[in-house]
Scaffold this motif. Structure first.
Motif, PDB file in Angstrom:
ATOM      1  N   GLU A 318      71.183 -27.115  81.254  1.00 59.21           N
ATOM      2  CA  GLU A 318      71.819 -27.042  80.114  1.00 59.21           C
ATOM      3  C   GLU A 318      73.058 -26.204  80.213  1.00 59.21           C
ATOM      4  O   GLU A 318      73.488 -25.755  79.018  1.00 59.21           O
ATOM      5  CB  GLU A 318      71.008 -26.695  78.939  1.00 59.21           C
ATOM      6  N   ILE A 319      73.397 -26.016  81.311  1.00 58.23           N
ATOM      7  CA  ILE A 319      74.578 -25.025  81.570  1.00 58.23           C
ATOM      8  C   ILE A 319      76.008 -25.398  80.730  1.00 58.23           C
ATOM      9  O   ILE A 319      76.709 -24.951  80.088  1.00 58.23           O
ATOM     10  CB  ILE A 319      75.163 -24.944  82.964  1.00 58.23           C
ATOM     11  N   TYR A 320      76.238 -26.948  80.686  1.00 55.38           N
ATOM     12  CA  TYR A 320      77.355 -27.625  80.028  1.00 55.38           C
ATOM     13  C   TYR A 320      76.969 -27.843  78.369  1.00 55.38           C
ATOM     14  O   TYR A 320      78.075 -28.539  77.708  1.00 55.38           O
ATOM     15  CB  TYR A 320      77.826 -28.519  80.735  1.00 55.38           C
ATOM     16  N   VAL A 321      75.745 -27.324  78.074  1.00 56.92           N
ATOM     17  CA  VAL A 321      75.546 -27.827  76.538  1.00 56.92           C
ATOM     18  C   VAL A 321      75.798 -26.726  75.931  1.00 56.92           C
ATOM     19  O   VAL A 321      75.667 -25.443  76.420  1.00 56.92           O
ATOM     20  CB  VAL A 321      73.892 -28.031  76.433  1.00 56.92           C
ATOM     21  N   LEU A 327      68.043 -26.241  74.404  1.00 62.35           N
ATOM     22  CA  LEU A 327      66.555 -26.234  74.234  1.00 62.35           C
ATOM     23  C   LEU A 327      65.851 -25.275  74.809  1.00 62.35           C
ATOM     24  O   LEU A 327      64.982 -24.410  74.174  1.00 62.35           O
ATOM     25  CB  LEU A 327      65.967 -27.734  74.374  1.00 62.35           C
ATOM     26  N   HIS A 328      66.303 -24.687  76.081  1.00 60.49           N
ATOM     27  CA  HIS A 328      65.525 -23.819  77.042  1.00 60.49           C
ATOM     28  C   HIS A 328      66.544 -22.947  77.340  1.00 60.49           C
ATOM     29  O   HIS A 328      65.981 -21.576  77.845  1.00 60.49           O
ATOM     30  CB  HIS A 328      64.970 -24.629  78.011  1.00 60.49           C
ATOM     31  N   GLY A 329      67.641 -22.688  77.575  1.00 61.36           N
ATOM     32  CA  GLY A 329      68.433 -21.598  77.978  1.00 61.36           C
ATOM     33  C   GLY A 329      69.701 -22.121  78.898  1.00 61.36           C
ATOM     34  O   GLY A 329      69.753 -23.405  79.318  1.00 61.36           O
ATOM     35  N   TYR A 330      70.355 -21.146  79.536  1.00 61.62           N
ATOM     36  CA  TYR A 330      71.627 -21.420  80.180  1.00 61.62           C
ATOM     37  C   TYR A 330      71.109 -21.727  81.673  1.00 61.62           C
ATOM     38  O   TYR A 330      71.769 -22.675  82.417  1.00 61.62           O
ATOM     39  CB  TYR A 330      72.623 -20.276  80.161  1.00 61.62           C
ATOM     40  N   VAL A 345      61.896 -20.889  82.666  1.00 62.10           N
ATOM     41  CA  VAL A 345      62.003 -19.258  82.137  1.00 62.10           C
ATOM     42  C   VAL A 345      63.742 -19.379  82.483  1.00 62.10           C
ATOM     43  O   VAL A 345      64.292 -19.560  83.479  1.00 62.10           O
ATOM     44  CB  VAL A 345      61.597 -18.300  83.551  1.00 62.10           C
ATOM     45  N   ASP A 346      64.376 -18.828  81.565  1.00 57.91           N
ATOM     46  CA  ASP A 346      65.872 -18.620  81.430  1.00 57.91           C
ATOM     47  C   ASP A 346      66.075 -17.245  82.044  1.00 57.91           C
ATOM     48  O   ASP A 346      65.608 -16.436  81.315  1.00 57.91           O
ATOM     49  CB  ASP A 346      66.254 -18.865  80.066  1.00 57.91           C
ATOM     50  N   ALA A 360      64.430 -15.988  78.065  1.00 54.56           N
ATOM     51  CA  ALA A 360      63.506 -16.744  77.491  1.00 54.56           C
ATOM     52  C   ALA A 360      62.330 -17.342  78.153  1.00 54.56           C
ATOM     53  O   ALA A 360      62.759 -17.666  79.486  1.00 54.56           O
ATOM     54  CB  ALA A 360      64.347 -18.091  76.578  1.00 54.56           C
ATOM     55  N   VAL A 361      61.341 -17.413  77.952  1.00 47.33           N
ATOM     56  CA  VAL A 361      60.057 -17.780  78.379  1.00 47.33           C
ATOM     57  C   VAL A 361      59.442 -18.789  77.541  1.00 47.33           C
ATOM     58  O   VAL A 361      59.141 -18.854  76.354  1.00 47.33           O
ATOM     59  CB  VAL A 361      59.062 -16.932  78.935  1.00 47.33           C
TER      60      VAL A 361
END
Length: 405
Positions: A318-321, A327-330, A345-346, A360-361
């Motif tokens: 989701e880097i480019y989101v 939803l979960h992190g970078y 795990v972010d 985030a977990v």
């Protein structure tokens, strides 16, 4: 038809062949790369470079100087294309030389366009090769941009003429990465980088497929033809369907049925004949599970469709989101617990403060308390590997708050 194996044993076979089980773990870096074929490179360094995380997931804390020695002194490894830009084995040079020859012959639309642009910029190409011959190894900033025609692209390579020409010369086998200064590549002529013992056997495209398909299948453990095609030397398997039939007739690979309960998974699945003893061992309970975090580019999960089919785990970067839509992190690392993915795990490494930031977990529906305790231990081990002296938790799934403190 060969043996029938459960989807659980298929997952265990894949994990074991990837060096991620408690038993059958490779003893060192070179043995590991021989087992899994390549280490994908990626410039993102939010936690650590991807290839370092891939090694850590399997070997634990390892000597990074050993990797540098294998790359830049012994030259047992080098950087080239596998299923992406990767670290590969010098002993596999004949498999990769096939792509070099295809690029020179311009056998794909991309290679044709790239080659025509290189022809338009012969002065830049001659300049780079002359500078390398005289001064190499050197960084790309050493070269003047003598391009007659600017490289056109809608992506980040637009106007990067020196970098693009180096990529062309690298892909066609004229130059290689001879070292690194931080993340900066140092380039030199390939003839000065490859050791004298480099195998120079010229393999036909079909012979490359025969060897590489078996390497791919062994690294995957159990796979369908499309899985083989998407792994190791992705997109470079000439006549793969026919070669697989020949390997099956020769007894080198064996068809298997993979069943989930009473339902067979769709597709034609294969196991390499050399792995049949391991299939039997796993069927008799010879499985030693581990828990670890994986790089988003880990070999086990680099084929997202296969990961979803075999593990029921739908993983996307989701880097480019946009941040608000993630939803979960970078930079999310999947958490492998036994033969299932039970969390995401972010993470980020705060290098100035020496902290591993757990931003985030997220727990999957199958997550339990034991997995939470294993995740806590895994994060502690990762922090140690990264040189972080503290772990800072921010958002933690309710199922694991007690375990993660």
């Amino acid at each position: 038809m060969g043996p029938t194996i459960s989807v659980s044993h298929a997952r265990q076979l894949a994990i074991t062949r990837q060096g991620l089980a408690g038993n059958h773990r490779p003893p060192g870096i070179l043995d590991l790369v021989r087992q899994i074929g390549c280490l994908q490179l990626d410039p993102i360094n939010v936690v650590a470079r991807s290839h370092l995380l891939v090694l850590w997931s399997r070997l634990g804390t390892f000597d990074r100087a050993e990797l540098d020695r294998l790359l830049w002194k012994d030259r047992s490894l080098f950087e080239y294309w596998a299923h992406a830009a990767s670290i590969v084995l010098t002993e596999d040079y004949p498999l990769h030389a096939g792509m070099m020859r295809k690029s020179i012959r311009r056998e794909s639309p991309w290679a044709k366009r790239f080659g025509e642009w290189a022809d338009q910029n012969r002065s830049l190409r001659r300049h780079i090769l002359a500078e390398l011959r005289q001064k190499g190894p050197v960084a790309s900033r050493t070269f003047e941009d003598r391009a007659a025609e600017t490289y056109q692209s809608t992506g980040w390579n637009r106007d990067r003429n020196v970098g693009r020409m180096l990529d062309y010369l690298w892909t066609t086998g004229s130059v290689m990465v001879a070292g690194r200064s931080g993340n900066q590549k140092l380039w030199d002529l390939a003839e000065r980088c490859l050791p004298p013992w480099t195998p120079r056997e010229r393999l036909s495209p079909r012979a490359i497929t025969r060897k590489a398909a078996q390497r791919s299948l062994r690294a995957l453990g159990v796979a369908r033809p499309r899985d083989v095609a998407n792994h190791f030397i992705r997109g470079r398997y000439a006549d793969l369907p026919q070669v697989l039939k020949e390997l099956e007739r020769a007894g080198a690979i064996v068809p298997v049925s993979v069943v989930d309960g009473k339902q067979a998974l769709r597709g034609s699945w294969y196991v390499h004949a050399d792995d049949l003893p391991l299939v039997e061992e796993l069927g008799q309970g010879g499985w030693e599970p581990r828990s670890t975090l994986l790089s988003p580019f880990d070999n086990l999960i680099c084929d997202r469709a296969r990961t979803k089919d075999l593990f029921g785990f739908d993983f996307r970067m989701e880097i480019y989101v946009p941040a608000g839509k993630r939803l979960h992190g970078y930079y999310v690392l999947p958490f492998l617990h036994g033969d299932r993915f039970v969390g995401r795990v972010d993470l980020a490494l705060d290098r100035p403060q020496g902290r591993l930031l757990v931003r985030a977990v997220h727990a999957e529906p199958r997550a339990d308390g034991e997995a939470g305790r294993e995740l806590a231990a895994t994060l502690t081990a990762l922090a140690g590997f990264l040189g972080a002296h503290a772990i800072e938790y921010r958002r933690v799934a309710s199922a694991w708050r007690k375990a993660l403190g």
